[in-house]
Design a protein around this motif. Structure first.
Motif, PDB file in Angstrom:
ATOM      1  N   UNK A  20       0.868  -1.175   0.000  1.00 29.12           N
ATOM      2  CA  UNK A  20       0.000   0.000   0.000  1.00 29.12           C
ATOM      3  C   UNK A  20       0.905   1.225   0.000  1.00 29.12           C
ATOM      4  N   UNK A  21       0.582   2.163  -0.843  1.00 28.56           N
ATOM      5  CA  UNK A  21       1.285   3.437  -0.859  1.00 28.56           C
ATOM      6  C   UNK A  21       0.327   4.541  -0.468  1.00 28.56           C
ATOM      7  N   UNK A  22       0.864   5.721  -0.214  1.00 25.70           N
ATOM      8  CA  UNK A  22      -0.021   6.813   0.196  1.00 25.70           C
ATOM      9  C   UNK A  22      -1.054   7.161  -0.872  1.00 25.70           C
ATOM     10  N   UNK A  23      -0.675   7.072  -2.150  1.00 27.17           N
ATOM     11  CA  UNK A  23      -1.638   7.398  -3.203  1.00 27.17           C
ATOM     12  C   UNK A  23      -2.751   6.354  -3.277  1.00 27.17           C
ATOM     13  N   UNK A  24      -2.424   5.089  -3.014  1.00 32.86           N
ATOM     14  CA  UNK A  24      -3.449   4.051  -2.986  1.00 32.86           C
ATOM     15  C   UNK A  24      -4.452   4.286  -1.870  1.00 32.86           C
ATOM     16  N   UNK A  25      -3.948   4.717  -0.722  1.00 36.86           N
ATOM     17  CA  UNK A  25      -4.830   5.017   0.411  1.00 36.86           C
ATOM     18  C   UNK A  25      -5.691   6.250   0.104  1.00 36.86           C
ATOM     19  N   UNK A  26      -5.090   7.256  -0.531  1.00 39.03           N
ATOM     20  CA  UNK A  26      -5.868   8.440  -0.921  1.00 39.03           C
ATOM     21  C   UNK A  26      -6.966   8.075  -1.918  1.00 39.03           C
ATOM     22  N   UNK A  27      -6.644   7.158  -2.846  1.00 40.41           N
ATOM     23  CA  UNK A  27      -7.635   6.744  -3.837  1.00 40.41           C
ATOM     24  C   UNK A  27      -8.814   6.040  -3.162  1.00 40.41           C
ATOM     25  N   UNK A  28      -8.521   5.178  -2.183  1.00 42.32           N
ATOM     26  CA  UNK A  28      -9.601   4.533  -1.440  1.00 42.32           C
ATOM     27  C   UNK A  28     -10.472   5.586  -0.758  1.00 42.32           C
ATOM     28  N   UNK A  29      -9.831   6.577  -0.159  1.00 45.61           N
ATOM     29  CA  UNK A  29     -10.581   7.634   0.541  1.00 45.61           C
ATOM     30  C   UNK A  29     -11.471   8.415  -0.425  1.00 45.61           C
ATOM     31  N   UNK A  30     -10.999   8.627  -1.653  1.00 45.94           N
ATOM     32  CA  UNK A  30     -11.777   9.394  -2.627  1.00 45.94           C
ATOM     33  C   UNK A  30     -12.890   8.592  -3.267  1.00 45.94           C
ATOM     34  N   UNK A  31     -12.663   7.296  -3.514  1.00 46.08           N
ATOM     35  CA  UNK A  31     -13.568   6.553  -4.380  1.00 46.08           C
ATOM     36  C   UNK A  31     -14.437   5.506  -3.701  1.00 46.08           C
ATOM     37  N   UNK A  32     -14.027   4.998  -2.550  1.00 42.44           N
ATOM     38  CA  UNK A  32     -14.778   3.905  -1.928  1.00 42.44           C
ATOM     39  C   UNK A  32     -15.948   4.452  -1.114  1.00 42.44           C
ATOM     40  N   UNK A  33     -17.176   4.067  -1.474  1.00 43.24           N
ATOM     41  CA  UNK A  33     -18.335   4.563  -0.726  1.00 43.24           C
ATOM     42  C   UNK A  33     -18.373   4.062   0.720  1.00 43.24           C
ATOM     43  N   UNK A  34     -17.625   3.011   1.045  1.00 42.59           N
ATOM     44  CA  UNK A  34     -17.589   2.477   2.413  1.00 42.59           C
ATOM     45  C   UNK A  34     -16.541   3.161   3.290  1.00 42.59           C
ATOM     46  N   UNK A  35     -15.801   4.139   2.757  1.00 43.70           N
ATOM     47  CA  UNK A  35     -14.745   4.813   3.513  1.00 43.70           C
ATOM     48  C   UNK A  35     -15.354   5.409   4.787  1.00 43.70           C
ATOM     49  N   UNK A  36     -14.823   5.043   5.972  1.00 40.98           N
ATOM     50  CA  UNK A  36     -15.495   5.397   7.231  1.00 40.98           C
ATOM     51  C   UNK A  36     -15.160   6.767   7.804  1.00 40.98           C
ATOM     52  N   UNK A  37     -14.198   7.475   7.260  1.00 39.15           N
ATOM     53  CA  UNK A  37     -13.727   8.709   7.877  1.00 39.15           C
ATOM     54  C   UNK A  37     -14.451   9.904   7.262  1.00 39.15           C
ATOM     55  N   UNK A  38     -15.083  10.683   8.112  1.00 42.16           N
ATOM     56  CA  UNK A  38     -15.802  11.871   7.648  1.00 42.16           C
ATOM     57  C   UNK A  38     -14.842  13.062   7.568  1.00 42.16           C
ATOM     58  N   UNK A  39     -15.259  14.086   6.880  1.00 39.42           N
ATOM     59  CA  UNK A  39     -14.416  15.276   6.694  1.00 39.42           C
ATOM     60  C   UNK A  39     -14.009  15.901   8.030  1.00 39.42           C
ATOM     61  N   UNK A  40     -14.883  15.833   9.021  1.00 36.62           N
ATOM     62  CA  UNK A  40     -14.582  16.431  10.330  1.00 36.62           C
ATOM     63  C   UNK A  40     -13.513  15.658  11.094  1.00 36.62           C
ATOM     64  N   UNK A  41     -13.301  14.397  10.746  1.00 34.87           N
ATOM     65  CA  UNK A  41     -12.349  13.571  11.491  1.00 34.87           C
ATOM     66  C   UNK A  41     -10.909  13.699  10.997  1.00 34.87           C
ATOM     67  N   UNK A  42     -10.714  14.333   9.832  1.00 38.18           N
ATOM     68  CA  UNK A  42      -9.352  14.583   9.361  1.00 38.18           C
ATOM     69  C   UNK A  42      -8.741  15.706  10.172  1.00 38.18           C
ATOM     70  N   UNK A  43      -7.434  15.714  10.248  1.00 41.90           N
ATOM     71  CA  UNK A  43      -6.721  16.794  10.914  1.00 41.90           C
ATOM     72  C   UNK A  43      -5.651  17.331   9.989  1.00 41.90           C
ATOM     73  N   UNK A  44      -4.908  18.317  10.456  1.00 38.01           N
ATOM     74  CA  UNK A  44      -3.811  18.879   9.682  1.00 38.01           C
ATOM     75  C   UNK A  44      -2.637  19.124  10.613  1.00 38.01           C
ATOM     76  N   UNK A  45      -1.458  18.663  10.183  1.00 34.32           N
ATOM     77  CA  UNK A  45      -0.230  18.902  10.929  1.00 34.32           C
ATOM     78  C   UNK A  45       0.820  19.359   9.928  1.00 34.32           C
ATOM     79  N   UNK A  46       1.341  20.554  10.133  1.00 34.67           N
ATOM     80  CA  UNK A  46       2.381  21.125   9.262  1.00 34.67           C
ATOM     81  C   UNK A  46       1.972  21.070   7.792  1.00 34.67           C
ATOM     82  N   UNK A  47       0.703  21.319   7.515  1.00 29.24           N
ATOM     83  CA  UNK A  47       0.216  21.352   6.142  1.00 29.24           C
ATOM     84  C   UNK A  47      -0.134  19.998   5.559  1.00 29.24           C
TER      85      UNK A  47
END
Length: 99
Positions: free
Chosen positions: A33-60
């Motif tokens: 698994x690479x970071x782009x593969x994980x990002x693709x799952x987050x963008x395209x999989x309807x079962x992705x469990x993380x909502x927009x409010x649950x993301x955070x930001x650290x140093x951009x």
């Protein structure tokens, strides 16, 4: 749910996509698994469990709760793909066998 608050009062491990992908492989949750593969799952999989409010930001960099990613990887329904080759490979130049 207030922004940045973990679900059900549990403390979450927040990792970047690159860190989460690396840790998923290191802990044998996935073969590769690479970071782009994980990002693709987050963008395209309807079962992705993380909502927009649950993301955070650290140093951009965008971070996500690692425990939710592990739970998702363990329980997700995989889409059919090509899969591994079931027949042994023929040497180059050898005639192909018909099945």
């Amino acid at each position: 749910m207030p922004k940045g608050e973990p679900r059900k009062g549990k403390q979450r491990t927040m990792l970047t996509f690159a860190q989460a992908a690396e840790r998923l492989v290191a802990e044998d949750h996935v073969r590769s698994m690479g970071p782009e593969g994980l990002r693709k799952l987050a963008r395209t999989d309807p079962e992705w469990p993380i909502t927009a409010e649950e993301y955070g930001t650290v140093a951009g960099a965008r971070t996500l709760p690692y425990e939710l990613v592990v739970e998702y990887i363990r329980t997700r329904s995989k889409r059919p793909g090509r899969g591994p080759d079931r027949e042994p490979r023929q040497p180059k130049g050898a005639p192909a066998t018909e099945a």
